[in-house]
Scaffold this motif. Structure first.
Motif, PDB file in Angstrom:
ATOM      1  N   HIS A  40       0.828  -1.210   0.000  1.00 34.95           N
ATOM      2  CA  HIS A  40       0.000   0.000   0.000  1.00 34.95           C
ATOM      3  C   HIS A  40       0.865   1.263   0.000  1.00 34.95           C
ATOM      4  O   HIS A  40       1.800   1.383   0.777  1.00 34.95           O
ATOM      5  N   GLY A  41       0.584   2.166  -0.916  1.00 30.92           N
ATOM      6  CA  GLY A  41       1.308   3.422  -0.994  1.00 30.92           C
ATOM      7  C   GLY A  41       2.372   3.469  -2.059  1.00 30.92           C
ATOM      8  O   GLY A  41       2.992   4.519  -2.260  1.00 30.92           O
ATOM      9  N   PHE A  42       2.604   2.358  -2.774  1.00 27.44           N
ATOM     10  CA  PHE A  42       3.588   2.365  -3.849  1.00 27.44           C
ATOM     11  C   PHE A  42       3.156   3.380  -4.911  1.00 27.44           C
ATOM     12  O   PHE A  42       2.014   3.380  -5.371  1.00 27.44           O
ATOM     13  N   ALA A  43       4.080   4.232  -5.330  1.00 27.99           N
ATOM     14  CA  ALA A  43       3.759   5.235  -6.356  1.00 27.99           C
ATOM     15  C   ALA A  43       5.052   5.759  -6.969  1.00 27.99           C
ATOM     16  O   ALA A  43       6.114   5.744  -6.340  1.00 27.99           O
ATOM     17  N   LEU A  44       4.939   6.220  -8.212  1.00 27.56           N
ATOM     18  CA  LEU A  44       6.040   6.891  -8.885  1.00 27.56           C
ATOM     19  C   LEU A  44       5.768   8.390  -8.924  1.00 27.56           C
ATOM     20  O   LEU A  44       4.618   8.828  -8.976  1.00 27.56           O
ATOM     21  N   LYS A  45       6.826   9.178  -8.924  1.00 30.74           N
ATOM     22  CA  LYS A  45       6.686  10.634  -8.967  1.00 30.74           C
ATOM     23  C   LYS A  45       6.450  11.151 -10.380  1.00 30.74           C
ATOM     24  O   LYS A  45       5.845  12.199 -10.567  1.00 30.74           O
ATOM     25  N   ALA A  46       6.962  10.428 -11.373  1.00 32.65           N
ATOM     26  CA  ALA A  46       6.968  10.948 -12.734  1.00 32.65           C
ATOM     27  C   ALA A  46       5.559  11.150 -13.272  1.00 32.65           C
ATOM     28  O   ALA A  46       4.662  10.338 -13.048  1.00 32.65           O
ATOM     29  N   ALA A  47       5.396  12.212 -14.013  1.00 33.68           N
ATOM     30  CA  ALA A  47       4.089  12.519 -14.608  1.00 33.68           C
ATOM     31  C   ALA A  47       4.010  12.065 -16.061  1.00 33.68           C
ATOM     32  O   ALA A  47       3.048  12.356 -16.764  1.00 33.68           O
ATOM     33  N   ARG A  48       5.016  11.329 -16.549  1.00 37.60           N
ATOM     34  CA  ARG A  48       5.079  10.965 -17.961  1.00 37.60           C
ATOM     35  C   ARG A  48       4.366   9.664 -18.280  1.00 37.60           C
ATOM     36  O   ARG A  48       4.386   9.206 -19.405  1.00 37.60           O
ATOM     37  N   LEU A  49       3.738   9.042 -17.299  1.00 34.01           N
ATOM     38  CA  LEU A  49       3.167   7.724 -17.520  1.00 34.01           C
ATOM     39  C   LEU A  49       2.023   7.736 -18.528  1.00 34.01           C
ATOM     40  O   LEU A  49       1.668   6.704 -19.068  1.00 34.01           O
ATOM     41  N   GLY A  50       1.451   8.895 -18.781  1.00 34.05           N
ATOM     42  CA  GLY A  50       0.331   8.968 -19.710  1.00 34.05           C
ATOM     43  C   GLY A  50       0.732   8.925 -21.168  1.00 34.05           C
ATOM     44  O   GLY A  50      -0.127   8.858 -22.046  1.00 34.05           O
ATOM     45  N   ASP A  60      20.720   2.563 -11.618  1.00 31.39           N
ATOM     46  CA  ASP A  60      19.283   2.388 -11.823  1.00 31.39           C
ATOM     47  C   ASP A  60      18.535   3.677 -11.474  1.00 31.39           C
ATOM     48  O   ASP A  60      18.657   4.191 -10.347  1.00 31.39           O
ATOM     49  N   PRO A  61      17.718   4.228 -12.394  1.00 29.23           N
ATOM     50  CA  PRO A  61      16.963   5.438 -12.076  1.00 29.23           C
ATOM     51  C   PRO A  61      15.734   5.194 -11.206  1.00 29.23           C
ATOM     52  O   PRO A  61      15.141   6.142 -10.689  1.00 29.23           O
ATOM     53  N   LEU A  62      15.340   3.923 -11.034  1.00 32.67           N
ATOM     54  CA  LEU A  62      14.079   3.638 -10.355  1.00 32.67           C
ATOM     55  C   LEU A  62      13.969   4.242  -8.954  1.00 32.67           C
ATOM     56  O   LEU A  62      12.938   4.842  -8.631  1.00 32.67           O
ATOM     57  N   PRO A  63      14.970   4.111  -8.071  1.00 31.75           N
ATOM     58  CA  PRO A  63      14.766   4.678  -6.731  1.00 31.75           C
ATOM     59  C   PRO A  63      14.488   6.172  -6.744  1.00 31.75           C
ATOM     60  O   PRO A  63      13.764   6.690  -5.880  1.00 31.75           O
ATOM     61  N   TRP A  64      15.021   6.868  -7.725  1.00 28.90           N
ATOM     62  CA  TRP A  64      14.815   8.309  -7.814  1.00 28.90           C
ATOM     63  C   TRP A  64      13.450   8.645  -8.413  1.00 28.90           C
ATOM     64  O   TRP A  64      13.001   9.788  -8.323  1.00 28.90           O
ATOM     65  N   ALA A  65      12.803   7.646  -9.023  1.00 34.28           N
ATOM     66  CA  ALA A  65      11.457   7.851  -9.562  1.00 34.28           C
ATOM     67  C   ALA A  65      10.372   7.520  -8.553  1.00 34.28           C
ATOM     68  O   ALA A  65       9.217   7.930  -8.728  1.00 34.28           O
ATOM     69  N   LEU A  66      10.722   6.769  -7.497  1.00 36.88           N
ATOM     70  CA  LEU A  66       9.725   6.377  -6.504  1.00 36.88           C
ATOM     71  C   LEU A  66       9.338   7.556  -5.614  1.00 36.88           C
ATOM     72  O   LEU A  66      10.190   8.355  -5.213  1.00 36.88           O
ATOM     73  N   ALA A  67       8.062   7.619  -5.295  1.00 38.38           N
ATOM     74  CA  ALA A  67       7.610   8.643  -4.352  1.00 38.38           C
ATOM     75  C   ALA A  67       8.253   8.445  -2.987  1.00 38.38           C
ATOM     76  O   ALA A  67       8.530   9.403  -2.263  1.00 38.38           O
ATOM     77  N   ASP A  68       8.496   7.191  -2.615  1.00 38.06           N
ATOM     78  CA  ASP A  68       9.168   6.864  -1.363  1.00 38.06           C
ATOM     79  C   ASP A  68      10.408   6.044  -1.705  1.00 38.06           C
ATOM     80  O   ASP A  68      10.339   4.845  -1.927  1.00 38.06           O
ATOM     81  N   LYS A  69      11.575   6.701  -1.746  1.00 39.65           N
ATOM     82  CA  LYS A  69      12.815   6.056  -2.161  1.00 39.65           C
ATOM     83  C   LYS A  69      13.209   4.904  -1.235  1.00 39.65           C
ATOM     84  O   LYS A  69      13.919   3.980  -1.638  1.00 39.65           O
ATOM     85  N   ARG A  70      12.730   4.941   0.019  1.00 38.58           N
ATOM     86  CA  ARG A  70      13.118   3.904   0.976  1.00 38.58           C
ATOM     87  C   ARG A  70      12.481   2.551   0.675  1.00 38.58           C
ATOM     88  O   ARG A  70      12.851   1.538   1.260  1.00 38.58           O
ATOM     89  N   ARG A  71      11.537   2.526  -0.240  1.00 42.20           N
ATOM     90  CA  ARG A  71      10.949   1.247  -0.641  1.00 42.20           C
ATOM     91  C   ARG A  71      11.925   0.406  -1.465  1.00 42.20           C
ATOM     92  O   ARG A  71      11.706  -0.783  -1.654  1.00 42.20           O
TER      93      ARG A  71
END
Length: 438
Positions: A172-182, A305-316
Motif C-alpha cells: 500500500h502506498g507504492f507510487a512513482l513521482k513521474a508525470a510521464r506515464l500517460g 538504476d533510475p528507479l529509486p529516484w522515480a519512486l515517491a518513497d525512495k526507501r521502498r
C-alpha cells in the motif's frame, strides 16, 4: 569432429570440439552426451531427447562450438567414455564498448569439470587452446559470466561489470513521482509473444547500453517460459506485459512470475527490456499495481538504476546484493583499446604483463574526440602503470578505477599520478552494464 589435444602419459585425455548442429533425425550421440554432461554439471534435470533437440536448434543459430575432454575408458556401470568428463562451449556475439560501437567478442559458456576428474588441468587445456584460436581468428576480446569468482583470474579474465539484486516494497502506498506515464500504456500479453519480440527489442537496448553483451538465441525461449536449460518443459507460471508508445508501437516488455508461497508474496522479474525511460517507468508502474503482491524482486539491475529516484518513497527500494557480472579477457591490446569509445581526451602508457602471452607489452593510448589510438612501444619505454591482463580487463569498461586497484595492490604506479591519469582517460558517464547471462 576435431581433435584439438591428443592424450599423453601425463595428460590421459583427448579434447575434441564439434559444432552444435541439429539434424532431422535427432541429436547425434556425441551432442546428446555432451548436453547431458552440461546439465549434470549445473545440477539441471536429466534432459529428454526433445529438450536436447531444443537446445541444439538454438545453439546452432548462435554458431556454438562444443568442446569436451574424454577419458580413454570408464569402469563398468559408470557413464561410458563417450560422455565428456569436462565441457566447454564458445560462440561469437558483440560487446557495446561505448557510443553504440559494437566490438565482436568471443563468448565462453557451459564450463564444467566432473568432480571425479578435478585438478588434472582439463580447464586449462580447453581454455588456453580456445583463446589461442580466438586470437588467431582476429578476436580482440573474450567474455564470460562466472559461477565462481576464483576460477578465471589465473587465465587473465577480470570482472568488468557489476549488477545488483533489488527488492521493492510494492505494498500500500507504492507510487512513482513521474508525470510521464500517460504517454504510453501497458497491456497483458501471452508470454509466447516474447519469443518474437525479444530479439528486436534487445538489439535496440544493446545498441544504447555501454557494457552490454549480445544475447544467445535461447534467451527468447527462457523469458517467455517456453523452455530453459536444465529445466525442460513449459513454465506456465510465467506472465508477460507489453509497453506501447503513444503511436501504438511496442517499446518494451516485462516477464515475471508471482511466488505467493514467499513471505511476503513476491513478484520475481524474469526479464525487463525498455527502449527508453518512458517504457521503463511505465512497466514499473504496472509491476507496482499487481494485486496480492507486496514485494518485487529483480536481479541483474544496473548500478545506475533510475528507479529509486522515480519512486515517491525512495526507501521502498533496497539493494540486497551487488555481484560481479561480465568478465572480460583482452586478447589483442591494441585492437581492444582502439575499439573502445572514450569520453575524455588524454594520453597514458601501460606496461601489461600476460602469463599466457596474448596481451603483454608496453602500449601508449592517446584519446581524442572519442577515438583511441594505440602505439606499441619497445619494452624499455617508460610507462605510467604496470598491470596484468586481468587488471586491464577490469579497467576496460571503467568497472573499477586504477587508483582503487593501486590501493588494492594489484597494479603498480610507475609514474606519480599515473593511476589518476588512467582513470581520467577511461572514465565513463554511467557504469557499464550487461543485460545478458550466458
Amino acid at each position: 569432429m576435431t581433435i584439438i589435444v591428443e592424450p599423453t602419459d601425463d595428460f590421459p585425455y583427448e579434447i575434441r570440439s564439434f559444432p552444435a548442429k541439429f539434424a532431422a533425425g535427432g541429436a547425434d550421440p556425441a551432442s546428446r552426451k555432451w548436453e547431458e554432461a552440461v546439465d549434470f554439471g549445473f545440477h539441471g534435470s536429466a534432459p529428454e531427447d526433445s529438450d536436447i533437440e531444443k537446445s541444439l536448434i538454438s545453439e546452432e543459430k548462435d554458431g556454438r562450438v562444443h568442446t569436451g575432454a574424454y577419458a580413454a575408458s570408464a569402469p563398468h556401470g559408470a557413464w561410458d567414455a563417450a560422455y565428456p568428463v569436462a565441457t566447454y562451449a564458445s560462440y561469437r556475439k558483440t560487446l557495446n564498448v561505448g557510443a553504440g560501437k559494437l566490438l565482436p567478442a568471443h563468448l565462453i559458456s557451459a564450463v564444467t569439470v566432473r568432480p571425479t576428474h578435478r585438478r588434472r588441468g582439463l580447464l586449462r587445456a580447453m581454455i588456453t587452446e580456445d583463446l589461442r584460436r580466438a586470437k588467431a581468428d582476429g578476436l580482440a576480446i573474450a567474455a564470460l559470466t562466472a559461477s565462481e569468482a576464483t576460477i578465471y583470474g589465473r587465465f587473465g579474465f577480470g570482472a568488468a561489470t557489476h549488477a545488483a539484486t533489488i527488492e521493492v516494497d510494492s505494498g500500500h502506498g507504492f507510487a512513482l513521482k513521474a508525470a510521464r506515464l500517460g504517454r504510453g500504456f501497458v497491456e497483458i500479453a501471452e508470454p509466447g509473444e516474447l519469443r518474437g519480440l525479444e530479439p528486436g527489442l534487445f538489439d535496440r537496448v544493446h545498441a544504447r547500453t555501454f557494457g552490454s553483451i549480445g544475447r544467445q538465441d535461447s534467451y527468447r525461449h527462457r523469458v517467455s517460459g517456453y523452455w530453459n536449460f536444465g529445466k525442460p518443459g513449459r513454465d506456465r507460471t510465467v506472465r508477460a506485459a507489453l509497453y506501447y508508445a503513444a503511436d501504438g508501437t511496442c517499446q518494451g516488455y516485462v516477464s515475471y512470475r508471482v511466488q505467493e508461497s514467499e513471505t511476503p508474496p513476491t513478484l520475481k522479474v524474469i526479464d525487463l527490456l525498455a527502449t527508453d525511460s518512458d517504457a521503463h517507468l511505465a512497466l514499473w508502474h504496472f509491476l507496482g499495481s499487481v494485486d496480492l503482491v507486496q514485494r518485487i524482486r529483480r536481479e541483474g539491475v544496473p548500478l545506475a538504476d533510475p528507479l529509486p529516484w522515480a519512486l515517491a518513497d525512495k526507501r521502498r527500494y533496497q539493494v540486497k546484493e551487488v555481484e560481479d557480472h561480465l568478465w572480460l579477457r583482452i586478447l589483442d591490446t591494441v585492437a581492444a583499446l582502439q575499439a573502445r569509445h572514450y569520453w575524455l581526451d588524454g594520453t597514458v602508457t601501460f606496461r601489461v604483463t600476460d602469463a599466457l602471452g596474448f596481451a603483454g607489452g608496453v602500449f601508449r593510448l592517446h584519446t581524442l574526440d572519442g577515438v583511441g589510438t594505440v602505439t606499441q612501444l619497445a619494452a624499455s619505454e617508460p610507462a605510467d602503470l604496470e598491470l596484468g591482463a586481468a587488471e586491464l580487463a577490469q579497467l576496460y569498461l571503467a568497472g573499477v578505477g586504477a587508483q582503487t586497484l593501486l590501493a588494492a595492490g594489484t597494479v603498480r604506479e610507475l609514474r606519480t599520478g599515473g593511476a589518476a591519469a588512467v582513470d581520467a582517460v577511461f572514465a565513463a558517464p554511467v557504469p557499464a552494464h550487461s543485460l545478458t547471462d550466458f
